[in-house]
Design an enzyme around this catalytic site. Structure first.
Site, PDB file in Angstrom:
ATOM      1  N   LYS A 153       4.877   0.747   9.417  1.00 10.34           N
ATOM      2  CA  LYS A 153       4.914   2.036   8.731  1.00 10.34           C
ATOM      3  C   LYS A 153       4.358   3.148   9.602  1.00 10.34           C
ATOM      4  O   LYS A 153       4.845   4.274   9.564  1.00 10.34           O
ATOM      5  CB  LYS A 153       4.103   1.948   7.418  1.00 10.34           C
ATOM      6  CG  LYS A 153       4.910   1.370   6.281  1.00 10.34           C
ATOM      7  CD  LYS A 153       4.120   1.363   4.995  1.00 10.34           C
ATOM      8  CE  LYS A 153       3.182   0.196   4.928  1.00 10.34           C
ATOM      9  NZ  LYS A 153       2.549   0.007   3.622  1.00 10.34           N
ATOM     10  N   ARG A 163       5.714 -12.802   9.815  1.00 14.35           N
ATOM     11  CA  ARG A 163       6.354 -11.513   9.529  1.00 14.35           C
ATOM     12  C   ARG A 163       7.794 -11.515  10.008  1.00 14.35           C
ATOM     13  O   ARG A 163       8.126 -12.160  10.991  1.00 14.35           O
ATOM     14  CB  ARG A 163       5.660 -10.390  10.307  1.00 14.35           C
ATOM     15  CG  ARG A 163       4.299 -10.027   9.892  1.00 14.35           C
ATOM     16  CD  ARG A 163       3.737  -9.012  10.876  1.00 14.35           C
ATOM     17  NE  ARG A 163       4.241  -7.672  10.611  1.00 14.35           N
ATOM     18  CZ  ARG A 163       3.703  -6.862   9.698  1.00 14.35           C
ATOM     19  NH1 ARG A 163       2.680  -7.245   8.984  1.00 14.35           N
ATOM     20  NH2 ARG A 163       4.189  -5.649   9.500  1.00 14.35           N
ATOM     21  N   GLU A 177       0.872  -1.163   0.000  1.00 10.68           N
ATOM     22  CA  GLU A 177       0.000   0.000   0.000  1.00 10.68           C
ATOM     23  C   GLU A 177       0.916   1.222   0.000  1.00 10.68           C
ATOM     24  O   GLU A 177       1.821   1.303   0.843  1.00 10.68           O
ATOM     25  CB  GLU A 177      -0.893   0.004   1.248  1.00 10.68           C
ATOM     26  CG  GLU A 177      -1.894   1.124   1.155  1.00 10.68           C
ATOM     27  CD  GLU A 177      -2.806   1.263   2.363  1.00 10.68           C
ATOM     28  OE1 GLU A 177      -2.735   0.428   3.279  1.00 10.68           O
ATOM     29  OE2 GLU A 177      -3.574   2.243   2.351  1.00 10.68           O
TER      30      GLU A 177
HETATM   31  P1  ATP Z   1       3.120  -2.183   8.055  1.00 10.45           P
HETATM   32  O1  ATP Z   1       2.594  -3.111   9.086  1.00 10.45           O
HETATM   33  O2  ATP Z   1       4.546  -1.820   8.220  1.00 10.45           O
HETATM   34  O3  ATP Z   1       2.262  -0.977   7.864  1.00 10.45           O
HETATM   35  P2  ATP Z   1       1.843  -3.457   5.912  1.00 10.45           P
HETATM   36  O4  ATP Z   1       1.717  -4.914   6.006  1.00 10.45           O
HETATM   37  O5  ATP Z   1       0.660  -2.638   6.213  1.00 10.45           O
HETATM   38  O6  ATP Z   1       3.095  -3.018   6.722  1.00 10.45           O
HETATM   39  P3  ATP Z   1       1.773  -3.345   3.079  1.00 10.45           P
HETATM   40  O7  ATP Z   1       2.189  -2.262   2.181  1.00 10.45           O
HETATM   41  O8  ATP Z   1       0.329  -3.648   3.198  1.00 10.45           O
HETATM   42  O9  ATP Z   1       2.355  -3.022   4.506  1.00 10.45           O
HETATM   43  O10 ATP Z   1       2.604  -4.671   2.804  1.00 10.45           O
HETATM   44  C1  ATP Z   1       2.938  -5.160   1.539  1.00 10.45           C
HETATM   45  C2  ATP Z   1       3.353  -6.586   1.721  1.00 10.45           C
HETATM   46  O11 ATP Z   1       4.481  -6.668   2.575  1.00 10.45           O
HETATM   47  C3  ATP Z   1       2.256  -7.415   2.361  1.00 10.45           C
HETATM   48  O12 ATP Z   1       2.117  -8.623   1.647  1.00 10.45           O
HETATM   49  C4  ATP Z   1       2.731  -7.649   3.753  1.00 10.45           C
HETATM   50  O13 ATP Z   1       2.280  -8.877   4.249  1.00 10.45           O
HETATM   51  C5  ATP Z   1       4.256  -7.637   3.574  1.00 10.45           C
HETATM   52  N1  ATP Z   1       4.917  -7.245   4.819  1.00 10.45           N
HETATM   53  C6  ATP Z   1       4.742  -6.115   5.529  1.00 10.45           C
HETATM   54  N2  ATP Z   1       5.479  -6.128   6.649  1.00 10.45           N
HETATM   55  C7  ATP Z   1       6.162  -7.294   6.646  1.00 10.45           C
HETATM   56  C8  ATP Z   1       7.097  -7.918   7.545  1.00 10.45           C
HETATM   57  N3  ATP Z   1       7.478  -7.318   8.679  1.00 10.45           N
HETATM   58  N4  ATP Z   1       7.599  -9.130   7.208  1.00 10.45           N
HETATM   59  C9  ATP Z   1       7.233  -9.734   6.072  1.00 10.45           C
HETATM   60  N5  ATP Z   1       6.362  -9.211   5.198  1.00 10.45           N
HETATM   61  C10 ATP Z   1       5.819  -8.008   5.465  1.00 10.45           C
HETATM   62 MG    MG Z   2      -1.162  -2.734   5.218  1.00 11.62          MG
END
Ligand code: ATP
Ligand code: MG
Length: 553
Positions: free
Chosen positions: A269, A259, A33
């Site tokens: 984020k 994760r 995102e």
């Molecule tokens: P955050 O929790 O930091 O806001 P998010 O999951 O909301 O991260 P996205 O942009 O939605 O961020 O994530 C894009 C992809 O990255 C998703 O498939 C998510 O599962 C993966 N992802 C995000 N954080 C991690 C992590 N710490 N380890 C592995 N994969 C991750």
């Molecule tokens: Mg997200």
């Protein structure tokens, strides 16, 4: 231990899908995102998704899941594209956007309404929460649940046309208000949001929820393996409900892995945004940030980050990885690949009484001790030099293997010198060390029998250049900054940045290109700052110390 693709459980699933003929071509995607910069956790997700496609001769899409326009921006889109490329991955075809499927998603929402499987609900947020029930109690049906198909179609069209205020109506799926899985209790499909979108402008005033969009986007793109992190496991039944109730052209299957969490690091984020917004760091790409842009500016390399992601493996469970593993990966890479150079952080002048003022020797020395392919560098030697103030003492015991009055030390890559005296200012501070060089000792390993106590770095006072050196350290003092009782903002390491403005560097270093990595001998690994470095005003960032100072007692 090397974690080859074959040893991770996702690869085993894919191998079986291929051998059973269930899947012809593997298609994965990385779906960020665009509401912040990517961090080390995303690097893991990128390496998993692109890695699985690569290992199986498949394709990996890059798709922005841009269903939440208020928090998203073009700046984040641009940074994400740059980060993925920098890590060394290339997505299949064009960059994709969830927003380019908005028309299709809307058509599917109407499809559910026509099928009696979705309805417009007028409960406000508070009422909806109350009707939803709890983990231990079932929810109750919304009073608007039995609206006719015709009424729902009319209301949905008018929501889309902008007739209603934000928050006054939502579109919900009609599933089961008593389902033990809360995600199945008539989840929201569309909300009214009267905000412009970075891709679609003012075309839409209703936006699909992430849950309604995500699985269908994968179906549209023919994604075969929708890989995501564990927190989405509870959403899987809902995604499957959409896929089986809509006329989609393909059936993605979702698999979850744990994760990446790392010690001394926050990977959210939202929290990283707070560090930026509150001015605790100098931006998303501050070298102390665990963002990809920050690690890049710090001097981490794509190869080291990718190696780290492989090394930690991919599992079904959650765990915390020791950040020292990433640091080891960086050290290994730079030790092997970074050219050497000399830098004095705290300059103390040395005057060689037996070396003529006008003389200049341009020593040719290897750029790297074992990498002959990196060539030679020119190192000027003159009568006046700088050494680090910490490398000199008037008196010292035997443990001090540096320069001491009446004792000898080797100047790295050059001569052995012996200290004869000091020059003091009016306040009694040492302003220079008076010394002489021992003739015939040029080189790092002469066979002249002169036994220096140690080897120290030095830079010609006349030919060297002044540089700014930023000494970065971990941003948090606490091993688990976002897990404990305290607010992570209170656990910031006050010494995470120390700026040295009068460091002295050998002239070859001033010529460095931006982003070039070095080992400053005896000092650490450094990189020429991506933005601020120039030959006239050199700026280096410390990537990492030579040794792990956090775990060595
Ligand atoms: P955050 O929790 O930091 O806001 P998010 O999951 O909301 O991260 P996205 O942009 O939605 O961020 O994530 C894009 C992809 O990255 C998703 O498939 C998510 O599962 C993966 N992802 C995000 N954080 C991690 C992590 N710490 N380890 C592995 N994969 C991750
Ligand atoms: Mg997200």
């Amino acid at each position: 231990m090397e974690n080859t693709p074959a040893s991770n459980f996702l690869q085993s699933i894919i191998a079986e899908d291929i051998s059973s003929g269930r899947v012809q071509e593997v298609v994965t995607r990385f779906p960020p995102e665009p509401n912040g910069y990517l961090h080390i956790g995303h690097a893991k997700s990128i390496s998993v998704n692109f890695g699985l496609a690569e290992a199986n001769g498949g394709r990996c899409n890059l798709r922005f899941d841009d269903t939440n326009p208020e928090k998203e921006s073009q700046e984040f889109i641009d940074s994400i594209l740059e980060d993925v490329r920098w890590l060394g991955y290339q997505w299949d075809g064009e960059v994709r956007y969830a927003s380019s499927y908005f028309q299709q998603l809307y058509a599917w929402a109407m499809f559910l309404v026509e099928d009696g499987k979705a309805y417009v609900c007028d409960l406000n947020a508070e009422q909806a929460r109350e009707y939803r029930g709890t983990l231990t109690e079932p929810g109750r049906n919304s009073p608007y649940r039995e609206r006719s198909v015709a009424e729902n179609l009319d209301l949905l069209a008018r929501m889309k046309a902008g007739e209603f205020d934000e928050g006054s109506k939502v579109l919900r799926a009609k599933i089961d208000m008593a389902a033990p899985n809360m995600n199945m209790r008539d989840p929201i499909l569309y909300r009214i949001r009267k905000v412009a979108h970075h891709q679609t402008g003012t075309d839409w005033v209703i936006y699909p929820t992430y849950d309604f969009a995500h699985g269908q986007e994968d179906a549209i793109e023919g994604v075969t393996h929708s890989v995501c992190t564990l927190e989405f496991a509870d959403h899987r039944p809902l995604y499957e409900w959409f896929i089986s109730n809509l006329p989609v052209s393909s059936q993605p299957r979702q698999f979850e892995f744990g994760r990446l969490n790392a010690s001394y690091t926050v990977t959210s984020k939202r929290k990283l945004k707070r560090l930026v917004d509150d001015g605790m760091v100098q931006g998303w790409d501050d070298p102390r940030m665990p963002t990809i842009a920050g690690m890049r500016r710090r001097g981490f390399t794509p190869a080291a980050i990718r190696h780290f992601c492989d090394m930690i493996g991919t599992t079904r469970g959650e765990g915390v990885v020791d950040i020292a593993m990433l640091e080891h990966a960086i050290r290994d890479d730079l030790n092997e690949n970074a050219p050497r150079g000399m830098c004095v952080l705290n300059p103390l002048k040395v005057v060689l009484s037996n070396y003529p003022e006008a003389q200049l020797e341009q020593l040719s020395v290897p750029a790297h001790p074992s990498r002959e392919d990196l060539g030679q560098r020119i190192l000027p030697f003159t009568r006046e030099l700088y050494i680090d103030a910490e490398d000199f003492r008037e008196e010292a015991n035997k443990k001090f293997k540096r320069l001491v009055l009446g004792k000898r030390v080797r100047l790295r890559n050059a001569y052995v010198i012996e200290a004869d005296g000091v020059e003091l200012d009016e306040a009694g501070n040492i302003v220079a060390v008076l010394a002489h060089l021992i003739p015939g000792t040029l080189g790092n390993d002469p066979e002249d029998g002169v036994k220096p106590k140690g080897v120290i770095q030095w830079v010609s006072a006349r030919e060297g250049k002044c540089a700014t050196v930023r000494l970065y350290d971990r941003l948090f003092n606490d091993v688990a900054p976002d897990k404990g009782e305290s607010d992570f903002m209170d656990l910031i390491n006050p010494d995470s940045l120390q700026v040295v403005t009068q460091a002295w560097i050998e002239p070859a270093l001033a010529q460095a290109a931006a982003e070039q990595n070095f080992q400053f001998e005896r000092v650490g690994y450094f990189v020429a700052d991506r933005y601020d470095h120039s030959t006239d005003a050199p700026v280096f960032n410390r990537t990492i110390s030579l040794r792990d100072t956090w775990n060595s007692g």
